[in-house]
Scaffold this active site. Structure first.
Site, PDB file in Angstrom:
ATOM      1  N   LYS A   3       0.999  -1.201   0.189  1.00 10.87           N
ATOM      2  CA  LYS A   3       0.649   0.222   0.060  1.00 10.87           C
ATOM      3  C   LYS A   3       0.807   1.496  -0.202  1.00 10.87           C
ATOM      4  O   LYS A   3       0.506   2.014  -0.905  1.00 10.87           O
ATOM      5  CB  LYS A   3      -0.999  -0.092   0.987  1.00 10.87           C
ATOM      6  CG  LYS A   3      -2.051  -0.815   1.542  1.00 10.87           C
ATOM      7  CD  LYS A   3      -2.961  -1.453   2.497  1.00 10.87           C
ATOM      8  CE  LYS A   3      -3.790  -1.916   2.289  1.00 10.87           C
ATOM      9  NZ  LYS A   3      -4.307  -3.085   3.355  1.00 10.87           N
ATOM     10  N   GLN A  34      -4.357  -1.845   9.495  1.00 11.76           N
ATOM     11  CA  GLN A  34      -4.913  -3.116   8.936  1.00 11.76           C
ATOM     12  C   GLN A  34      -4.848  -3.499  10.022  1.00 11.76           C
ATOM     13  O   GLN A  34      -4.617  -3.696  11.162  1.00 11.76           O
ATOM     14  CB  GLN A  34      -2.906  -3.144   8.373  1.00 11.76           C
ATOM     15  CG  GLN A  34      -3.021  -4.381   7.776  1.00 11.76           C
ATOM     16  CD  GLN A  34      -3.150  -4.368   6.581  1.00 11.76           C
ATOM     17  OE1 GLN A  34      -3.303  -3.459   6.019  1.00 11.76           O
ATOM     18  NE2 GLN A  34      -4.040  -5.433   6.098  1.00 11.76           N
ATOM     19  N   ASP A  57     -10.791   3.825   4.222  1.00 13.97           N
ATOM     20  CA  ASP A  57     -10.770   2.366   3.779  1.00 13.97           C
ATOM     21  C   ASP A  57     -12.760   1.879   3.781  1.00 13.97           C
ATOM     22  O   ASP A  57     -13.171   0.872   3.426  1.00 13.97           O
ATOM     23  CB  ASP A  57     -10.011   1.158   5.613  1.00 13.97           C
ATOM     24  CG  ASP A  57      -9.588   0.567   4.682  1.00 13.97           C
ATOM     25  OD1 ASP A  57      -9.481  -0.117   3.807  1.00 13.97           O
ATOM     26  OD2 ASP A  57      -8.512   0.062   5.860  1.00 13.97           O
TER      27      ASP A  57
END
Ligand code: NAP
Length: 281
Positions: free
Chosen positions: A53, A97, A120
């Protein structure tokens, strides 16, 4: 019939080129889109994901910081870190994460992220925005699937879409996105008694289960569009999806491969969301 492949790598490249151009335009105005990727602990898979990422951001000209912490970090300390990132003007998107270590309440941490930086799309405000059709960030994986359908010029109006899986990060938001585009949507899950009876009616099937061969050729209507979100390993340890690709590609009209399908699109949509978070400032 052999299905046409929807190439997630090629589509990603195209979308990332657009991200690079728009990022350059923002930079010319003095704003560099910034993503903070928060990692707690040493989970090997998570380390690979966050590295990918961060690299994807850098490749497209975005600013990206890896905010790494030991797995002994307390929930209170993590919440304080999120608060600091919420107030950091150089950061437009925050990604935590998952999974987090068991002593940390993941939902509490996600709810601590400012909805304006929730790239997200997991915050309850983002979920509510999607459900009500208000502006907000869409979760990257189903958003990527929608872009794949858009890339083949597929008009969902009046079509029957069957989503297999009902997780908060893939299945449910996927169903809402398809509904928003006027598909008639069926959601299947582990308690669905006859999955095949459902999928055989589908013009579009999205498989998001995490089990190999959940969808086989006999379960697919000829010409249907099949999107495979699953990420599994076969006996040889190779990455594969939920769909029996070899069988289903002989029946479907379009199909996404694994690898090279939904996977690269997920990171691409993270870049798009981060860029849009910066554009909204
Ligand atoms: P999840 O939270 O485990 O959800 C799986 C869903 O599948 C659940 O709703 C479950 O039903 C349903 N299910 C299980 N067995 C089934 C069966 N035999 N028939 C029908 N439905 C069944 O998983 P997830 O997070 O949504 O992820 C799904 C898959 O996508 C995983 O392989 C994951 O690795 C992959 N994934 C890929 C990406 C990417 O970027 N490519 C991103 C995210 C996830 P119940 O709700 O009844 O338990």
């Amino acid at each position: 019939m052999t299905a046409q492949k929807i190439d997630g790598n090629a589509l990603s490249q195209k979308l990332r080129a657009d991200v690079t151009t728009r990022t350059a335009t923002l930079k010319a105005k003095g704003i560099t889109p910034g993503l903070a990727v928060v990692l707690v602990g040493e989970n090997p898979a998570s380390q690979v994901y966050v590295r990918n990422k961060v690299k994807a951001c850098q490749d497209s000209g975005l600013h990206s910081v890896l905010d790494k912490h030991p797995d002994t970090l307390s929930e209170v300390a993590l919440l304080a870190r999120i608060d600091a990132l919420n107030h950091d003007a150089s950061i437009h998107g925050i990604l935590v994460q998952l999974p987090l270590p068991p002593h940390i309440d993941s939902q509490k941490v996600i709810e601590a992220i400012s909805p304006a930086k929730d790239v997200d799309g997991f915050h309850i405000a983002s979920a509510g925005a999607l459900m009500t059709g208000m502006p907000g960030f869409w979760p990257c994986t189903p958003y990527g699937c929608m872009k794949m359908l858009e890339s083949i010029g597929y008009n969902l109006k009046g079509k029957h879409a069957v989503v297999i899986g009902r997780s908060n990060i893939v299945g449910k938001p996927m169903a809402l996105m398809l509904l928003q585009k006027n598909a008639t949507v069926t959601i299947c899950h582990s308690a669905t008694p006859d999955l095949k009876a459902m999928t055989l009616q589908a013009d579009v099937i999205v498989a998001a289960v995490g089990k190999r061969n959940v969808l086989t050729a006999d379960m697919v209507k000829p010409g249907a569009v099949v999107i495979d979100v699953g990420m599994n390993r076969n006996e040889e340890g190779k990455l594969c999806g939920d769909v029996d690709f070899v069988g289903v590609e002989k029946v479907a009209g379009y199909i996404t491969p694994v690898p090279g399908g939904v996977g690269p699109m997920t990171i691409t949509m993270l870049l798009v969301n981060t860029l849009e978070a910066a554009e909204r400032v």
